[in-house]
Design an enzyme around this catalytic site. Structure first.
Site, mmCIF file in Angstrom:
data_model
loop_
_atom_site.group_PDB
_atom_site.id
_atom_site.type_symbol
_atom_site.label_atom_id
_atom_site.label_comp_id
_atom_site.label_asym_id
_atom_site.label_seq_id
_atom_site.Cartn_x
_atom_site.Cartn_y
_atom_site.Cartn_z
ATOM 1 C CD GLU A 43 64.519 60.104 20.306
ATOM 2 O OE1 GLU A 43 63.303 60.309 20.256
ATOM 3 O OE2 GLU A 43 65.042 59.008 20.042
ATOM 4 N NE ARG B 299 53.681 49.934 10.363
ATOM 5 C CZ ARG B 299 54.618 49.334 11.079
ATOM 6 N NH1 ARG B 299 54.378 48.150 11.616
ATOM 7 N NH2 ARG B 299 55.777 49.898 11.310
ATOM 8 N N GLY C 291 61.132 53.679 11.707
ATOM 9 C CA GLY C 291 61.733 52.441 11.244
ATOM 10 C C GLY C 291 63.202 52.524 10.869
ATOM 11 C CG HIS D 119 63.231 48.231 19.340
ATOM 12 N ND1 HIS D 119 62.206 47.527 18.785
ATOM 13 C CD2 HIS D 119 63.104 49.494 18.883
ATOM 14 C CE1 HIS D 119 61.489 48.346 18.013
ATOM 15 N NE2 HIS D 119 62.023 49.532 18.056
ATOM 16 C CE LYS E 120 57.236 57.948 12.950
ATOM 17 N NZ LYS E 120 56.343 56.904 13.472
ATOM 18 C CG ASN F 84 55.379 51.288 14.612
ATOM 19 O OD1 ASN F 84 55.949 52.198 14.026
ATOM 20 N ND2 ASN F 84 56.031 50.421 15.352
HETATM 21 C C1 MV4 Z 1 67.022 54.743 18.915
HETATM 22 C C2 MV4 Z 1 68.083 53.951 19.412
HETATM 23 C C3 MV4 Z 1 68.913 54.520 20.360
HETATM 24 N N1 MV4 Z 1 68.715 55.797 20.799
HETATM 25 N N2 MV4 Z 1 66.855 56.000 19.399
HETATM 26 C C4 MV4 Z 1 65.677 51.818 15.379
HETATM 27 C C5 MV4 Z 1 64.383 51.721 14.633
HETATM 28 C C6 MV4 Z 1 63.548 52.878 15.092
HETATM 29 N N3 MV4 Z 1 62.163 52.541 15.187
HETATM 30 C C7 MV4 Z 1 64.141 53.297 16.397
HETATM 31 N N4 MV4 Z 1 65.446 52.682 16.499
HETATM 32 C C8 MV4 Z 1 66.313 53.026 17.469
HETATM 33 N N5 MV4 Z 1 66.177 54.287 17.999
HETATM 34 C C9 MV4 Z 1 67.677 56.499 20.301
HETATM 35 N N6 MV4 Z 1 67.502 57.746 20.734
HETATM 36 C C10 MV4 Z 1 68.226 52.656 18.923
HETATM 37 C C11 MV4 Z 1 67.356 52.188 17.937
HETATM 38 C C12 MV4 Z 1 67.532 50.823 17.511
HETATM 39 C C13 MV4 Z 1 68.717 50.369 16.896
HETATM 40 C C14 MV4 Z 1 69.780 51.215 16.606
HETATM 41 C C15 MV4 Z 1 70.939 50.732 15.985
HETATM 42 C C16 MV4 Z 1 71.041 49.384 15.622
HETATM 43 C C17 MV4 Z 1 69.997 48.525 15.891
HETATM 44 C C18 MV4 Z 1 68.831 49.002 16.520
HETATM 45 C C19 MV4 Z 1 67.798 48.104 16.812
HETATM 46 C C20 MV4 Z 1 66.661 48.577 17.418
HETATM 47 C C21 MV4 Z 1 66.534 49.933 17.778
#
Ligand code: MV4
Length: 463
Positions: free
Chosen positions: A200, A292, A164, A208, A116, A290
């Site tokens: 980060e 896939r 994830g 998202h 990553k 991702n």
């Molecule tokens: C983050 C973020 C906020 N800031 N990265 C969650 C799954 C993964 N693929 C990436 N995710 C996130 N990365 C930074 N720098 C917020 C999420 C995030 C999330 C975080 C807390 C609770 C629910 C979430 C739902 C989607 C993404």
């Protein structure tokens, strides 16, 4: 085209892949563990082979067993689906060494995007926006402290070999960072066999949003628009939609162009997803890719009318994409509700045997189910049993069709999250499109368990 495809997966995605192959006149081989002897994917495939006991390490993650099954059944390609071995570079490599086509990207792209922080570095160089943070894995808490001092709190610790959400921890201050660093490291080491982390800047209440990419082996890369995936709990998505209520055409074009640029930067082939965070000011940032097919691909299929699973199979066979970007027309709105076997009050998995099963139908209603009457939901695997996808000309029409479909869906013998979906589909914030990464946690906080009552269904017949 391929002579025979082995499907290295189970459940609804294995069924989805069998249907895609059948549409291309390709015979299929299902693999199964002893817990899945009578599973739907086993019954629907043209041939089937047991690859081991229920434990995933001995069956669905057993690379030698799967490769030898493919060879002995005369398959020339393997579809990994999602989860399991789908993003395992060693599996893709083992297929290749045995003369089997891995239906997915090349080994080096899987490995590159699986690292990553390295993916962040490459995207930054390619001009795709990333959040402030580290561009290499770190194992020392003092390094993390130094980066956090640079980018400012709050920061998010993420697993370098992860994705994830596993091994993710938020830190709002230096002392909290010191406390959660070893927790995140140990969790990452346990989950991925690698405790390296990266830092980060944490974006609060972002959305998202991910873009579907489809690429052939002839340098053509297209995007199929976005999916809004902000409705998650413990980093498990439960409801997705396309288009995102937050994008307009201009922002979609900018993000889609960035997603295509991201895929082109690594010479990506096959289907893939570029994940972005979108803040309230309309700034977007790459977070990961991702490599896939994803659970939520059907919402994109419903708004494009294009079969993404078949597109991936064709691309792996070397066919050029039959579309240009202007041929990819996004129409209407689609929602997907993931139906999982879980207790609505404890939110814990609810395995068991399905006794009584009736799926919904009607205009704009699609069900992707891995189960049928008398199916066993084993304790060993993911609790996803089916997905209901609805399409409408507007978001409101898709939501109305989803309410009707969920009310009709009868799954007896196990507990499911259908009632939770019904509550979300009546929540004013959801209806207004006011969703963000904290949405579901907040929703569950203000929704008391006794509100979670199933409201549905066919009236039972008298015996
Ligand atoms: C983050 C973020 C906020 N800031 N990265 C969650 C799954 C993964 N693929 C990436 N995710 C996130 N990365 C930074 N720098 C917020 C999420 C995030 C999330 C975080 C807390 C609770 C629910 C979430 C739902 C989607 C993404």
């Amino acid at each position: 085209m391929f002579k025979k495809v082995l499907i290295a997966n189970r459940g609804e995605i294995a069924v989805r892949i069998i249907r895609a192959c059948r549409g291309l006149n390709i015979p299929t081989v299902a693999v199964y563990s002893t817990a899945d002897r009578e599973a739907l994917h086993v019954r629907l495939a043209d041939e089937r082979v047991c690859i081991g006991p229920p434990t995933v390490a001995d069956s669905y993650l057993n690379i030698p067993a799967i490769v030898s099954a493919a060879l002995s059944f005369g398959a020339d390609a393997v579809h990994p689906g999602y989860g399991f071995l789908s993003e395992n570079g060693d599996f893709a490599e083992a297929c290749q060494r045995s003369g089997l086509v891995f239906i997915g990207p090349r080994v080096r792209n899987i490995r590159l995007m699986g690292d990553k922080p390295r993916a962040r570095r490459i995207m930054e160089k390619a001009g795709v926006p990333v959040l402030l943070g580290t561009s290499a894995g770190i194992t020392d808490v003092r390094e993390a402290q130094a980066v956090a001092a640079q980018v400012g709190f709050p920061v998010l610790l993420k697993a370098a070999a992860g994705g994830g959400g596993r091994g993710m921890r938020i830190a709002h201050a230096a002392d909290e960072l010191a406390a959660v660093f070893p927790v995140a490291r140990d969790e990452a080491a346990a989950a991925f066999g690698n405790g390296a982390l990266y830092v980060e800047k944490y974006l609060e209440r972002a959305r998202h949003i991910e873009f579907q990419i489809v690429a052939d082996q002839h340098r053509n890369v297209l995007h199929f628009g976005e999916r809004e995936c902000s409705v998650q709990r413990r980093y498990q998505k439960i409801l997705e939609e396309s288009p995102s209520p937050a994008l307009n055409k201009r922002l979609r074009d900018r993000m889609g162009t960035a997603a295509v640029k991201a895929a082109q930067a690594i010479g990506y082939t096959n289907v893939g997803t570029i994940e972005f965070l979108l803040d309230s000011q309309g700034h977007f940032y790459f977070i990961e890719m991702n490599t896939r097919i994803q659970v939520e691909h059907p919402v994109t299929e419903m708004v494009t009318g294009l079969d993404i699973v078949q597109a991936g199979i064709r691309a792996a066979a070397g066919d050029p994409l039959p579309w240009r970007q202007r041929d990819v027309v996004l129409a209407g709105h689609a929602l997907e509700c993931r139906i999982v076997a879980e207790d609505p009050t404890t939110l814990l998995p609810s395995p068991g045997t399905i006794r009584g099963y009736l799926t919904p139908g009607g205009l704009g209603v699609r069900v992707e189910s891995g189960v049928a009457e008398n199916s066993v939901i084993p304790v060993y695997y993911d609790s996803l049993v089916a997905k209901v996808i609805t399409w409408g000309q507007t978001r409101d029409e898709a939501i109305r069709r989803m309410r009707v479909a969920l009310a009709e869906y009868y799954i007896g013998g196990i507990k499911t999250n259908i009632a939770l979906h019904q509550l979300i589909l009546n929540d004013p914030d959801f209806l207004a499109g006011n969703i963000h990464t904290r949405y579901l946690d907040q929703f569950l906080h203000r929704t008391v368990p006794h509100d979670v009552r199933p409201v549905r269904g066919p009236v039972p017949l008298r015996a």
